[in-house]
Design an enzyme around this catalytic site. Structure first.
Site, PDB file in Angstrom:
ATOM      1  N   MET A  87      36.304  39.760  38.895  1.00 17.67           N
ATOM      2  CA  MET A  87      36.708  38.491  38.282  1.00 17.67           C
ATOM      3  C   MET A  87      36.838  38.651  36.777  1.00 17.67           C
ATOM      4  O   MET A  87      35.910  39.098  36.107  1.00 17.67           O
ATOM      5  CB  MET A  87      35.665  37.414  38.581  1.00 17.67           C
ATOM      6  N   SER A  88      38.001  38.254  36.226  1.00 17.76           N
ATOM      7  CA  SER A  88      38.228  38.334  34.786  1.00 17.76           C
ATOM      8  C   SER A  88      38.158  36.970  34.118  1.00 17.76           C
ATOM      9  O   SER A  88      38.169  36.885  32.890  1.00 17.76           O
ATOM     10  CB  SER A  88      39.599  38.941  34.506  1.00 17.76           C
ATOM     11  N   GLY A  89      38.113  35.904  34.899  1.00 19.04           N
ATOM     12  CA  GLY A  89      38.199  34.565  34.350  1.00 19.04           C
ATOM     13  C   GLY A  89      39.613  34.026  34.319  1.00 19.04           C
ATOM     14  O   GLY A  89      39.827  32.861  33.992  1.00 19.04           O
ATOM     15  N   VAL A  91      43.769  33.695  36.070  1.00 22.73           N
ATOM     16  CA  VAL A  91      44.338  33.146  37.292  1.00 22.73           C
ATOM     17  C   VAL A  91      44.468  34.195  38.391  1.00 22.73           C
ATOM     18  O   VAL A  91      44.278  33.889  39.581  1.00 22.73           O
ATOM     19  CB  VAL A  91      45.708  32.483  36.993  1.00 22.73           C
ATOM     20  N   ASP A  92      44.789  35.430  38.036  1.00 22.56           N
ATOM     21  CA  ASP A  92      45.014  36.446  39.062  1.00 22.56           C
ATOM     22  C   ASP A  92      43.754  36.710  39.874  1.00 22.56           C
ATOM     23  O   ASP A  92      43.780  36.735  41.108  1.00 22.56           O
ATOM     24  CB  ASP A  92      45.506  37.749  38.415  1.00 22.56           C
ATOM     25  N   SER A  93      42.641  36.930  39.197  1.00 17.55           N
ATOM     26  CA  SER A  93      41.412  37.224  39.921  1.00 17.55           C
ATOM     27  C   SER A  93      40.892  35.991  40.659  1.00 17.55           C
ATOM     28  O   SER A  93      40.275  36.115  41.723  1.00 17.55           O
ATOM     29  CB  SER A  93      40.341  37.771  38.972  1.00 17.55           C
ATOM     30  N   CYS A 180      40.361  53.235  30.960  1.00 25.70           N
ATOM     31  CA  CYS A 180      39.453  52.230  31.505  1.00 25.70           C
ATOM     32  C   CYS A 180      39.678  52.042  33.005  1.00 25.70           C
ATOM     33  O   CYS A 180      38.754  52.182  33.808  1.00 25.70           O
ATOM     34  CB  CYS A 180      39.641  50.910  30.764  1.00 25.70           C
ATOM     35  N   GLY A 204      42.722  41.433  41.155  1.00 27.93           N
ATOM     36  CA  GLY A 204      43.948  40.667  40.988  1.00 27.93           C
ATOM     37  C   GLY A 204      45.097  41.468  40.423  1.00 27.93           C
ATOM     38  O   GLY A 204      46.034  40.880  39.865  1.00 27.93           O
ATOM     39  N   CYS A 276      41.680  45.128  25.457  1.00 27.01           N
ATOM     40  CA  CYS A 276      40.905  43.910  25.241  1.00 27.01           C
ATOM     41  C   CYS A 276      39.908  44.041  24.099  1.00 27.01           C
ATOM     42  O   CYS A 276      39.613  43.053  23.409  1.00 27.01           O
ATOM     43  CB  CYS A 276      40.170  43.535  26.521  1.00 27.01           C
TER      44      CYS A 276
END
Length: 428
Positions: A87-89, A91-93, A180, A204, A276
């Site tokens: 989960m990245s926060g 929409v995709d995840s 990464c 995602g 990031c």
């Protein structure tokens, strides 16, 4: 049953909290701590399993402390229908999480807390920022699902950020997202999935897993505008049977529509940044803050004649046209940098042409002779002949490529399947 303690700490804007969980087997027998909201949280999690506790909502600071403790959870028994969801926060995840839940399995969210430059101007958009961690946690809890946070800030700094800075110091153009995703991120996520007894990890990403020439290989996502197979290309095919990319067959527009229909708050959230840890800053300013001191040097032509001055060779990459400070009556481009001389060599576009590219740190996943080679994330793939080397491969391009840079990835495709990948070590 043996007992074990998990201790978590949290700090936000000068306020502190801590939580101590006493485990008896895989249940929380005792819970204590201090800080705003901690007492109520401790009462709520006593008697729960670790996965049940990870689904408990709590005030911000108390929740941070709890999840810091839960990130140290001991191994759990394997469950065939359990799926860990990265989960990245964004929409995709979030949509990947809904897909995992829709299969009838037991979805468990996990977010990596990675290092971001505190002096960057826009750290909130980073996929690993505190705000993103909180958004991922809230998404899971809103659907009654457990969420874990893994604090990997310092390991990430050593494994990804440090090599990024050192690569530029050597005159390379490193791609930290390749490093990464190809090793650090998925290594940590798969280790966590195994620890909580999840048989698969869902993400995602817009990529697919396809059968090609008798084995499972990474493949391009169906949406060519969003395809992320280049960034994932160095993943070992041997781990693909543990991965699931539920968005690989659809477009980004489809994902946002699905999120809106499900009422997800992340449906309209902006895209997370590449690299990031830069936190929205220009990489040159970042490099200055992290050890590469500005030092005046020469911008020279291919014969060594000085044409202009610069403040540091590491601020230039092959193919760059703007910012050279050169006016000679025709367009010139950065051809290469010379770290020892602190020089930037420039010349006409024809001098950028490369017909042979070597990846000394790479591998072919299946034997290949004719491939489509993608040499930068935003560049189109080019037809090439590939020859294996003892520790990588060499490409002979049908047509010259421009702006080939040491440190970038060379990703090889047959049809949509990734048949090889490596880091560019030389070109001519």
């Amino acid at each position: 049953m043996t007992s074990r303690e998990l201790i978590g700490n949290a700090a936000r804007e000068g306020d502190l909290a801590w939580v101590r969980l006493g485990l008896r087997g895989r249940r929380i027998e005792a819970a204590s701590g201090e800080g705003e909201g901690v007492a109520d949280l401790c009462r709520a999690v006593r008697g729960l399993s670790i996965l049940e506790a990870a689904a408990v909502s709590a005030p911000l600071l108390a929740g941070d402390a709890l999840h810091d403790a839960l990130g140290q959870t001991p191994p759990l028994p394997a469950a065939p229908d359990r799926v860990a969801v990265a989960m990245s926060g964004g929409v995709d995840s979030a949509v990947a999480l809904l897909r995992a839940r829709a299969t009838g399995g037991e979805a468990v969210g996990v977010t990596l807390r990675l290092w971001t430059d505190p002096e960057g101007p826009d750290s909130e958009r980073a996929c690993c920022s505190p705000e993103s961690v909180l958004a991922a946690r809230e998404t899971c809890h809103r659907h009654g699902l457990p969420h874990f946070t893994l604090d990997l800030r310092e390991p990430f700094r050593r494994a990804v950020v440090g090599p990024f800075v050192r690569g530029y110091a050597r005159g390379e153009t490193p791609n930290p997202c390749i490093r990464c995703n190809g090793g650090f991120r998925f290594g940590a996520l798969l280790a966590f999935a195994k620890r909580i007894g999840a048989m698969r990890l869902a993400t995602g990403h817009y990529a697919r897993i396809a059968e090609h020439r008798g084995r499972s290989l990474l493949a391009r996502g169906s949406d060519s505008e969003k395809d992320q197979s280049y960034m994932l290309a160095r993943l070992d095919p041997r781990i693909l049977d543990r991965l699931w990319f539920p968005l690989g067959e659809q477009s980004k527009a489809d994902t946002r529509a699905e999120a809106r229909a499900a009422g997800l708050e992340s449906a309209g959230r902006a895209e997370s940044q590449e690299a990031c840890f830069l936190a929205g800053d220009d990489y040159r300013r970042f490099l200055v803050r992290h050890g590469l001191e500005p030092r005046a040097g020469s911008v020279v032509d291919e014969d060594g004649h000085e044409l202009a001055r610069h403040d540091g060779f590491w601020g230039f990459t092959p193919g760059q046209r703007r910012g050279l400070g050169v006016s000679v009556g025709e367009p010139v481009y950065a051809l290469r940098t010379d770290p020892r001389a602190n020089a930037v060599v420039v010349g006409p576009r024809t001098s950028l042409a490369r017909r042979e590219v070597s990846a000394g740190r790479g591998r072919l996943f299946v034997p290949a002779e004719r491939v489509e080679a993608k040499l930068r994330y935003r560049s189109p793939a080019a037809a090439a002949t590939v020859a294996p080397l003892s520790r990588g491969f060499r490409l002979t391009l049908d047509e010259p490529a421009y702006g080939v840079a040491v440190g970038q990835a060379a990703v090889l495709y047959e049809e949509d399947a990734v048949v090889g990948a490596g880091l560019i070590s030389s070109s001519r």
